[in-house]
Design a protein around this motif. Structure first.
Motif, PDB file in Angstrom:
ATOM      1  N   ILE A 264       5.530 -12.294  -0.498  1.00 35.68           N
ATOM      2  CA  ILE A 264       4.848 -12.490  -1.538  1.00 35.68           C
ATOM      3  C   ILE A 264       3.799 -11.614  -1.981  1.00 35.68           C
ATOM      4  N   LEU A 265       3.027 -11.309  -2.915  1.00 33.99           N
ATOM      5  CA  LEU A 265       1.894 -10.416  -2.922  1.00 33.99           C
ATOM      6  C   LEU A 265       0.520 -10.586  -2.004  1.00 33.99           C
ATOM      7  N   LYS A 266      -0.048 -10.856  -1.405  1.00 34.97           N
ATOM      8  CA  LYS A 266      -0.944 -11.326  -0.509  1.00 34.97           C
ATOM      9  C   LYS A 266      -2.545 -11.361  -1.103  1.00 34.97           C
ATOM     10  N   SER A 267      -2.320 -10.085  -1.899  1.00 33.50           N
ATOM     11  CA  SER A 267      -3.498  -9.331  -2.574  1.00 33.50           C
ATOM     12  C   SER A 267      -3.883 -10.424  -3.991  1.00 33.50           C
ATOM     13  N   LYS A 268      -4.559 -11.331  -4.728  1.00 29.02           N
ATOM     14  CA  LYS A 268      -4.995 -12.319  -4.972  1.00 29.02           C
ATOM     15  C   LYS A 268      -5.261 -10.879  -6.564  1.00 29.02           C
ATOM     16  N   SER A 269      -5.670 -10.135  -6.551  1.00 31.83           N
ATOM     17  CA  SER A 269      -5.256  -8.480  -7.888  1.00 31.83           C
ATOM     18  C   SER A 269      -3.832  -8.851  -7.895  1.00 31.83           C
ATOM     19  N   ALA A 270      -3.656  -8.583  -6.886  1.00 37.76           N
ATOM     20  CA  ALA A 270      -2.081  -8.071  -6.894  1.00 37.76           C
ATOM     21  C   ALA A 270      -1.052  -9.084  -7.790  1.00 37.76           C
ATOM     22  N   GLN A 271      -1.528 -10.344  -7.563  1.00 36.88           N
ATOM     23  CA  GLN A 271      -0.485 -11.567  -8.094  1.00 36.88           C
ATOM     24  C   GLN A 271      -1.691 -11.588  -9.623  1.00 36.88           C
ATOM     25  N   GLU A 350      -7.360  -3.590  -6.865  1.00 30.88           N
ATOM     26  CA  GLU A 350      -7.672  -3.896  -5.884  1.00 30.88           C
ATOM     27  C   GLU A 350      -9.063  -4.391  -6.455  1.00 30.88           C
ATOM     28  N   SER A 351      -9.742  -3.247  -6.926  1.00 40.78           N
ATOM     29  CA  SER A 351     -11.342  -3.571  -7.602  1.00 40.78           C
ATOM     30  C   SER A 351     -11.407  -2.160  -9.115  1.00 40.78           C
ATOM     31  N   ILE A 352     -12.190  -2.048  -9.721  1.00 38.02           N
ATOM     32  CA  ILE A 352     -11.929  -1.861 -10.668  1.00 38.02           C
ATOM     33  C   ILE A 352     -12.196  -0.430 -10.128  1.00 38.02           C
ATOM     34  N   ASN A 353     -13.476   0.070  -9.113  1.00 38.19           N
ATOM     35  CA  ASN A 353     -13.144   1.414  -9.002  1.00 38.19           C
ATOM     36  C   ASN A 353     -12.019   2.207  -8.564  1.00 38.19           C
ATOM     37  N   GLN A 354     -11.326   1.354  -7.965  1.00 44.30           N
ATOM     38  CA  GLN A 354      -9.696   2.426  -8.886  1.00 44.30           C
ATOM     39  C   GLN A 354      -9.242   2.533  -9.132  1.00 44.30           C
ATOM     40  N   THR A 355      -9.587   1.528 -10.291  1.00 41.81           N
ATOM     41  CA  THR A 355      -8.513   2.222 -11.828  1.00 41.81           C
ATOM     42  C   THR A 355     -10.221   3.135 -12.089  1.00 41.81           C
ATOM     43  N   ILE A 356     -11.087   3.516 -12.488  1.00 42.60           N
ATOM     44  CA  ILE A 356     -12.100   4.715 -12.340  1.00 42.60           C
ATOM     45  C   ILE A 356     -11.405   5.636 -12.166  1.00 42.60           C
ATOM     46  N   ASP A 357     -11.259   5.733 -10.483  1.00 45.16           N
ATOM     47  CA  ASP A 357     -11.327   6.986  -9.569  1.00 45.16           C
ATOM     48  C   ASP A 357      -9.707   7.589 -10.484  1.00 45.16           C
TER      49      ASP A 357
END
Length: 376
Positions: A264-271, A350-357
Motif C-alpha cells: 500500500i502506498l504510504k504517502s497521502k500524496s501518492a494515493q 509529495e510536494s509542489i516543489n518537486q513538480t516545479i523542480d
C-alpha cells in the motif's frame, strides 16, 4: 582434515577476510644526521614519512633497536586495526542497518552507490575509516562529474554520503567534526528534464500499438496516457479501475525487486485518483476483457519489458525510458493549461516543489502584457 572456512557473504558481494588489509611500517634508512649524536630511523607509516631517534651512537645497536621499535609499531597497528572497522566492514554495517529501514529499491540504489565508492577508495589505497578525509570524498564527487554523471545522480550521492557519515559519527568510526565539512559539497544544479516532442511521442506510441503481446503493448502505452509510474502500474488492481466514471484509483505499488508482492502506498500524496483519457479507455477496455487476473499487469516480466523497450529504442532511433512516457504526459498537462497544483496531484508528487523542480522550465513565463489586463 578440517573443512575450509567459507568467506563471509556480504551485501556488497565481496568476500571479507577477518582483516583483509594489514598495514605495516616500512624502513627507509638508518642514518646519523650531522647535527645529532645518535642514529635515527627514517620510516614510512600510513603513507607518511617519519623520523625517530634510536638513542645509540653505534650503528649495529641502531639496527637492533630498530627491530624492537618496528615490532612495537606493528603491535600497536594490529591493536588499532582490531578496534577500527575497515571501510568495507563499515559499509556492510551501514547497509545492514539500512536494509531494515528502507524499501528494497532504495536499498539496492544505496548498495551499488557504495560499491562504486568502495572501489574508488581501494584504488587510492584507503582501507580504514580513520584514513577518510573530506578532500578524498570531494575528489570522488568531482570524478563522478568528470565521468559525465548528471547533477541529479551526484546530488543522490551527496545525500547518501550525508546519511552514511551521520551513521559513522554515531558509531564513532570517524571524528566528531568530520561530518561538519559536508558544507564543502555543493549540490549540483539539475539539468532541465528532456522531454520528446509530440511527433516523437506519436511515433513511439504508434509503434508500440503494433506489438502482438497485449500485456506488454498495454503497459508500454500506459505511462503516455496516465503518467503512472511502473511500480504503480505493476500493482494496478482491476477493482481500482472505474471505466464507467473514467477514473483510476492509485493505491498500491510494487518495485521490480520488492520482496513483498504488493504494498500500500504510504504517502497521502501518492494515493490519488486520476481521470482516464478517452484514447486510453479504448486501450484499457478490451485489455480488461482478456486479462482476468486481479492485478492486471501481474504477469509482466521486468527484464523482458526492458529488452522490448531497448529494441524499440534502437529500431526508432529515439532514446526513451519507460519513465519518459510519464514525463511526456506531464508536459501535455502543462501545455494544456493545467494548474500546477493539479499536476502535482495527478502525478502523485509529495510536494509542489518537486513538480516545479522537474517541470518548471516547461511552464510558460509571465508576459508583461498580461499585467495590462489588470484593472483596479
Amino acid at each position: 582434515m578440517q573443512p575450509k572456512k567459507q568467506p563471509k557473504k556480504t551485501f556488497l558481494g565481496i568476500a571479507v577476510l577477518e582483516k583483509s588489509v594489514k598495514r605495516s611500517v616500512k624502513l627507509l634508512s638508518i642514518l646519523k644526521p650531522k647535527s645529532k649524536n645518535s642514529y635515527y630511523a627514517e620510516f614510512e607509516l600510513n603513507g607518511k614519512i617519519q623520523r625517530k631517534s634510536l638513542k645509540t651512537k653505534n650503528k649495529i645497536d641502531a639496527v637492533k633497536k630498530w627491530d624492537i621499535l618496528a615490532s612495537e609499531i606493528e603491535k600497536n597497528l594490529n591493536k588499532e586495526i582490531n578496534n577500527t572497522p575497515s571501510i568495507q566492514e563499515a559499509f556492510e554495517n551501514y547497509l545492514n542497518y539500512r536494509s531494515n529501514n528502507v524499501q528494497s529499491s532504495t536499498f539496492r540504489s544505496d548498495k551499488w552507490s557504495l560499491l562504486k565508492l568502495l572501489k574508488y577508495l581501494e584504488s587510492i589505497n584507503i582501507f580504514f575509516c580513520e584514513n577518510l578525509t573530506p578532500s578524498i570524498i570531494y575528489q570522488f564527487l568531482e570524478n563522478l562529474s568528470n565521468e559525465g554523471k548528471t547533477g541529479k545522480t551526484i546530488n543522490n550521492y551527496i545525500s547518501l554520503l550525508s546519511r552514511l557519515f551521520n551513521y559513522f559519527k554515531e558509531k564513532h568510526y570517524i571524528s566528531e567534526n568530520f561530518i561538519d565539512t559536508k558544507k564543502l559539497w555543493k549540490k549540483r544544479k539539475k539539468k532541465n528534464q528532456s522531454i520528446f516532442s509530440k511527433k516523437e511521442a506519436r511515433i513511439i506510441i504508434e509503434r508500440i500499438r503494433l506489438i502482438e503481446d497485449i500485456e506488454y503493448r498495454t503497459i508500454l502505452l500506459s505511462p503516455f496516457f496516465t503518467g503512472l509510474r511502473f511500480s504503480e502500474l505493476r500493482a494496478l488492481n482491476r477493482k481500482n479501475i472505474d471505466l464507467e466514471k473514467r477514473f483510476i484509483y492509485v493505491m498500491e505499488k510494487q518495485t521490480p525487486d520488492d520482496k513483498t508482492p504488493i504494498r500500500i502506498l504510504k504517502s497521502k500524496s501518492a494515493q490519488r485518483k486520476i481521470p482516464i483519457l478517452k484514447e486510453y479507455q479504448s486501450i484499457l477496455t478490451p485489455y480488461l476483457e482478456i486479462i482476468k487476473s486481479e492485478y492486471i499487469f501481474a504477469n509482466i516480466n521486468y527484464k523482458r519489458l526492458s529488452e522490448l523497450r531497448r529494441s524499440l529504442e534502437k529500431e526508432l532511433n529515439i532514446p526513451f525510458r519507460f519513465h519518459d512516457g510519464r514525463h511526456f504526459f506531464a508536459s501535455l498537462l502543462i501545455n494544456n493549461g493545467f494548474d500546477i497544483k493539479k499536476i502535482q496531484y495527478i502525478l502523485g508528487h509529495e510536494s509542489i516543489n518537486q513538480t516545479i523542480d522537474i517541470y518548471g522550465h516547461l511552464i510558460e513565463k509571465i508576459n508583461p502584457d498580461d499585467f495590462d489586463r489588470i484593472n483596479f
